[in-house]
Design an enzyme around this catalytic site. Structure first.
Site, PDB file in Angstrom:
ATOM      1  N   HIS A  60     -40.250 -83.530  67.083  1.00  0.00           N
ATOM      2  CA  HIS A  60     -41.360 -83.591  68.014  1.00  0.00           C
ATOM      3  C   HIS A  60     -42.200 -84.843  67.793  1.00  0.00           C
ATOM      4  O   HIS A  60     -42.294 -85.351  66.677  1.00  0.00           O
ATOM      5  CB  HIS A  60     -42.241 -82.352  67.857  1.00  0.00           C
ATOM      6  CG  HIS A  60     -41.538 -81.068  68.174  1.00  0.00           C
ATOM      7  ND1 HIS A  60     -41.883 -79.859  67.606  1.00  0.00           N
ATOM      8  CD2 HIS A  60     -40.486 -80.807  68.997  1.00  0.00           C
ATOM      9  CE1 HIS A  60     -41.088 -78.909  68.073  1.00  0.00           C
ATOM     10  NE2 HIS A  60     -40.236 -79.457  68.915  1.00  0.00           N
ATOM     11  N   LYS A  70     -49.880 -86.060  61.433  1.00  0.00           N
ATOM     12  CA  LYS A  70     -49.832 -84.730  60.829  1.00  0.00           C
ATOM     13  C   LYS A  70     -49.782 -84.848  59.310  1.00  0.00           C
ATOM     14  O   LYS A  70     -49.165 -85.766  58.773  1.00  0.00           O
ATOM     15  CB  LYS A  70     -48.574 -83.975  61.282  1.00  0.00           C
ATOM     16  CG  LYS A  70     -48.431 -83.793  62.776  1.00  0.00           C
ATOM     17  CD  LYS A  70     -47.092 -83.161  63.122  1.00  0.00           C
ATOM     18  CE  LYS A  70     -46.919 -83.016  64.627  1.00  0.00           C
ATOM     19  NZ  LYS A  70     -45.583 -82.453  64.992  1.00  0.00           N
ATOM     20  N   HIS A 117     -41.071 -85.772  63.948  1.00  0.00           N
ATOM     21  CA  HIS A 117     -41.143 -84.843  62.814  1.00  0.00           C
ATOM     22  C   HIS A 117     -40.377 -83.564  63.136  1.00  0.00           C
ATOM     23  O   HIS A 117     -40.392 -83.068  64.260  1.00  0.00           O
ATOM     24  CB  HIS A 117     -42.599 -84.497  62.490  1.00  0.00           C
ATOM     25  CG  HIS A 117     -42.735 -83.485  61.393  1.00  0.00           C
ATOM     26  ND1 HIS A 117     -43.024 -82.157  61.640  1.00  0.00           N
ATOM     27  CD2 HIS A 117     -42.584 -83.612  60.055  1.00  0.00           C
ATOM     28  CE1 HIS A 117     -43.068 -81.508  60.491  1.00  0.00           C
ATOM     29  NE2 HIS A 117     -42.797 -82.361  59.520  1.00  0.00           N
ATOM     30  N   TYR A 130     -50.022 -77.355  58.915  1.00  0.00           N
ATOM     31  CA  TYR A 130     -50.219 -78.785  59.123  1.00  0.00           C
ATOM     32  C   TYR A 130     -51.485 -79.028  59.916  1.00  0.00           C
ATOM     33  O   TYR A 130     -51.808 -78.298  60.847  1.00  0.00           O
ATOM     34  CB  TYR A 130     -49.012 -79.470  59.752  1.00  0.00           C
ATOM     35  CG  TYR A 130     -48.340 -78.794  60.913  1.00  0.00           C
ATOM     36  CD1 TYR A 130     -48.487 -79.270  62.214  1.00  0.00           C
ATOM     37  CD2 TYR A 130     -47.511 -77.686  60.707  1.00  0.00           C
ATOM     38  CE1 TYR A 130     -47.835 -78.669  63.272  1.00  0.00           C
ATOM     39  CE2 TYR A 130     -46.857 -77.078  61.769  1.00  0.00           C
ATOM     40  CZ  TYR A 130     -47.030 -77.572  63.048  1.00  0.00           C
ATOM     41  OH  TYR A 130     -46.396 -76.964  64.103  1.00  0.00           O
ATOM     42  N   ASP A 167     -36.167 -77.112  72.420  1.00  0.00           N
ATOM     43  CA  ASP A 167     -35.485 -78.070  71.552  1.00  0.00           C
ATOM     44  C   ASP A 167     -33.992 -78.141  71.861  1.00  0.00           C
ATOM     45  O   ASP A 167     -33.366 -79.191  71.680  1.00  0.00           O
ATOM     46  CB  ASP A 167     -35.704 -77.712  70.083  1.00  0.00           C
ATOM     47  CG  ASP A 167     -37.143 -77.957  69.634  1.00  0.00           C
ATOM     48  OD1 ASP A 167     -37.847 -78.738  70.293  1.00  0.00           O
ATOM     49  OD2 ASP A 167     -37.563 -77.359  68.626  1.00  0.00           O
TER      50      ASP A 167
END
Length: 203
Positions: A60, A70, A117, A130, A167
Site C-alpha cells: 500500500h 508510517k 509497505h 502503526y 489486494d
C-alpha cells in the site's frame, strides 16, 4: 535508528528493560525519529491491525504530496514486514527489503512517504500497530500486487498467502507505473526537504 537498504526506511531497535514483573520499552520516540529523518512525524492517525496467519496486507501507498509516513511495530505475534521502493526514478526502484517484527525484539520500522509497505502474518494471530502522518484518504490510496513477480518479494514458502479482494486485483508494479499511479522520486525528495524545513502540504 538505522537506515535500511532503501532510502527513507529505518529500523528502530528499542532497549528492553525486563525483570520479574515483565518488560518495559519505549517503542516510539519522537525526538529519536526527528534526529534520524530530520523532521517530526505528524501524528494524524493510529491504526491497529489484527490478522491471522498467512494474511498479507499491502503493498500500500499514498499519493505524494502529502503521502503517508508510517511507524510500524508488532505488539503480538510476528510479521514479515516489507518496504518496497515504488518511487519512479529512484536508484532502488522496484527493490524491497524485509524485516521480522515480533513481540520479542519489539523493533519498529519507519516508512517514509512514497514508499510501498506490506506485511505477512507469520503466527496464528498477530497485532500490528502503526502511527501515520496523514489520515486515511481513499481517493489518494493505492496498491501494488504483493505477489507481483517483477518485485519478487520472498514471502515464506510454507505459508499460504491470504489477500483481501482489493489486494487480489491490485495492479502489478509495471501496470501501476503505466497508469501514472506511482510516486515520483524527485517529488518525494522535494517533499522530504519541505518537511525538514518545517512545512507540510496537504496536497
Amino acid at each position: 535508528m538505522k537506515e535500511l537498504t532503501i532510502s527513507g526506511a529505518y529500523l528502530h531497535t528499542p532497549a528492553l528493560h525486563g525483570d520479574d514483573r515483565g518488560t518495559f520499552l519505549e517503542w516510539f520516540r519522537a525526538d529519536v525519529l526527528r534526529e534520524t529523518v530530520g523532521h517530526d512525524l505528524n501524528l494524524a492517525q493510529a491504526n491497529l491491525s489484527i490478522s491471522k496467519r498467512g494474511v498479507i496486507r499491502g503493498v500500500h501507498f499514498a499519493e505524494v504530496p502529502p503521502g503517508q509516513a508510517k511507524f510500524v511495530t508488532c505488539v503480538s505475534g510476528a510479521v514479515l514486514d516489507v518496504v518496497v521502493d515504488i518511487r519512479v526514478g529512484s536508484p532502488t526502484f522496484g527493490q524491497w527489503q524485509s524485516v521480522v517484527l515480533d513481540d520479542r525484539a519489539r523493533e519498529g520500522v519507519y516508512v517514509s512517504e512514497g514508499l510501498g509497505h506490506a506485511f505477512m502474518a507469520l503466527t496464528e494471530q498477530v497485532s500490528v500497530v502503526y502511527v501515520c502522518s496523514e489520515p486515511y484518504t481513499p481517493s489518494r490510496e493505492h496498491g501494488v500486487h504483493p505477489l507481483d513477480p517483477r518485485i519478487g518479494i520472498a514471502w515464506p514458502e510454507d505459508i499460504e498467502p491470504l489477500l483481501s479482494p482489493k489486494d487480489t486485483v491490485a495492479p502489478t508494479l509495471e501496470e501501476a507505473q503505466e497508469k501514472g499511479l506511482l510516486p515520483v522520486y524527485d517529488d518525494c525528495l522535494a517533499y522530504y526537504a519541505r518537511l525538514r524545513g518545517g512545512g507540510r502540504q496537504a496536497g
